[in-house]
Design an enzyme around this catalytic site. Structure first.
Site, PDB file in Angstrom:
ATOM      1  N   HIS A   1       0.837  -1.199   0.000  1.00 49.80           N
ATOM      2  CA  HIS A   1       0.000   0.000   0.000  1.00 49.80           C
ATOM      3  C   HIS A   1       0.871   1.247   0.000  1.00 49.80           C
ATOM      4  CE1 HIS A   1      -4.021   1.814   0.512  1.00 49.80           C
ATOM      5  NE2 HIS A   1      -3.348   2.802   1.092  1.00 49.80           N
TER       6      HIS A   1
ATOM      7  N   HIS B   1       1.414   5.176  -2.446  1.00 53.82           N
ATOM      8  CA  HIS B   1       0.863   6.060  -3.475  1.00 53.82           C
ATOM      9  C   HIS B   1       1.980   6.843  -4.152  1.00 53.82           C
ATOM     10  CE1 HIS B   1      -2.944   5.276  -1.465  1.00 53.82           C
ATOM     11  NE2 HIS B   1      -2.471   5.809  -0.346  1.00 53.82           N
TER      12      HIS B   1
ATOM     13  N   TYR C   1      -7.701  17.213  -0.449  1.00 56.67           N
ATOM     14  CA  TYR C   1      -6.399  17.574   0.093  1.00 56.67           C
ATOM     15  C   TYR C   1      -5.414  17.696  -1.058  1.00 56.67           C
ATOM     16  CZ  TYR C   1      -5.081  12.632  -0.488  1.00 56.67           C
ATOM     17  OH  TYR C   1      -4.829  11.384  -1.010  1.00 56.67           O
TER      18      TYR C   1
ATOM     19  N   ARG D   1     -10.069   0.093  -6.603  1.00 60.51           N
ATOM     20  CA  ARG D   1     -10.279   0.688  -5.285  1.00 60.51           C
ATOM     21  C   ARG D   1     -11.547   1.528  -5.277  1.00 60.51           C
ATOM     22  NH1 ARG D   1      -6.914   5.397  -2.034  1.00 60.51           N
ATOM     23  NH2 ARG D   1      -6.995   4.422   0.016  1.00 60.51           N
TER      24      ARG D   1
ATOM     25  N   HIS E   1      -6.288  -0.491   6.063  1.00 58.04           N
ATOM     26  CA  HIS E   1      -6.101   0.052   7.407  1.00 58.04           C
ATOM     27  C   HIS E   1      -6.871  -0.724   8.480  1.00 58.04           C
ATOM     28  CE1 HIS E   1      -4.282   3.018   4.971  1.00 58.04           C
ATOM     29  NE2 HIS E   1      -5.308   3.827   4.823  1.00 58.04           N
TER      30      HIS E   1
ATOM     31  N   ASP F   1       1.909   2.643   3.520  1.00 56.86           N
ATOM     32  CA  ASP F   1       0.979   3.772   3.382  1.00 56.86           C
ATOM     33  C   ASP F   1       1.718   5.071   3.034  1.00 56.86           C
ATOM     34  OD1 ASP F   1      -1.560   4.977   3.331  1.00 56.86           O
ATOM     35  OD2 ASP F   1      -1.458   5.547   5.434  1.00 56.86           O
TER      36      ASP F   1
END
Length: 306
Positions: free
Chosen positions: A32, A34, A50, A128, A187, A254
């Site tokens: 996980h 990005h 954001y 997702r 998560h 993450d």
């Protein structure tokens, strides 16, 4: 592009160059992460909530080297909407090293078979659905849309990844009973520690795990508890998913930790935390290597190619 006053700028990841104390096994997968930007090349969506600092492929590759992790799964962040170009560019640059989870239109009828075929060829192995970072939550859980989307991706052997607060759905196991494809929950199910591991929604997630209908990402403990490292309030959730079904667990950093409003964790510390919470070497290898290879269809690990 939307101004930062409308879409607040996020805290950047910790830049300190520091490796973890733990040594991850060969072929380990960060499941996980990005890639964000560069914004000049891959502009963010106007409707985002954001604005991340650029977290480029090159920066992420440096991080993986620092952590001693060989492979990764890049997940489409919400700031890009359904524009998967940044993530796909990374996959195409390193087809042996990366797999991807894409975001597509909420309307399954908008997706052409050719688009799915192209995503698969690029290394995408899942879709997702973000049910948290959306402006309008009044519609509730779009179960029929999720099932329709699942039917579309089922021929490819893909899964559906859900970013959702499982505590908001006490009938979770019933809702997803006999779902067409595997489900992946990010998560730890995104249920805040204050709700406890006995919460009905989290228990439903454990039921799905036990029945081999769901996978859980052991990611982002800092997102769902109030304290800083070592996030002790999250330990019961970690132990519960391991007890339920360790064969359907995966781990992820993450990175770049978007929207973190507390102390920014260092990725080396997150690796060591996993080592503290999962002490058995065989179980670590299962979560870090074996399980991701099954879920994301990675080729056999070759150190020279990576």
């Amino acid at each position: 592009m939307t101004s930062h006053t409308q879409a607040p700028l996020c805290q950047a990841p910790d830049p300190e160059i520091r490796s973890p104390k733990i040594e991850y096994p060969a072929g380990a997968v960060d499941c996980h992460a990005h890639v964000c930007g560069p914004a000049t090349q891959f502009p963010y969506a106007r409707e985002r909530i954001y604005t991340p600092p650029d977290a480029t492929l090159e920066s992420y590759q440096s991080l993986l080297g620092m952590l001693g992790i060989d492979r990764a799964v890049l997940v489409q962040p919400s700031v890009y909407g359904i524009d998967n170009r940044a993530m796909l560019a990374a996959l195409r640059a390193h087809p042996q090293k990366f797999r991807g989870v894409a975001v597509v239109s909420n309307n399954p009828n908008d997706i052409q078979d050719q688009e799915l075929e192209q995503l698969h060829a690029a290394g995408v192995r899942g879709i997702r659905c973000n049910i948290v970072d959306v402006a309008d939550k009044s519609a509730g859980l779009p179960v029929q849309n999720l099932k329709s989307l699942a039917e579309r991706i089922k021929p490819f052997g893909w899964h559906l990844e859900l970013l959702m607060h499982v505590n908001e759905y006490p009938n979770l196991a019933k809702v997803f009973e006999n779902f067409p494809v595997d489900l992946v929950f990010g998560h730890f199910g995104y249920s805040h520690a204050k709700h406890g591991a006995h919460d009905a929604g989290f228990q439903g997630l454990l039921d799905l795990l036990k029945n081999q209908q769901a996978w859980v990402k052991m990611t982002g403990p800092y997102r769902i508890c109030d304290g800083d490292l070592p996030y002790s309030d999250m330990r019961p959730f970690n132990d519960a998913v391991i007890k339920a079904n360790p064969k359907q667990l995966i781990w992820g950093s993450d990175w770049p930790h978007v929207m973190v409003k507390k102390q920014m964790p260092h990725d080396a510390d997150l690796c060591d935390l996993f080592g503290d919470w999962v002490t058995d070497p065989a179980l670590r290898k299962s979560i870090l290597v074996d399980n991701p290879c099954i879920l994301y269809d990675f080729p056999a690990f070759n150190a020279e190619q990576n």
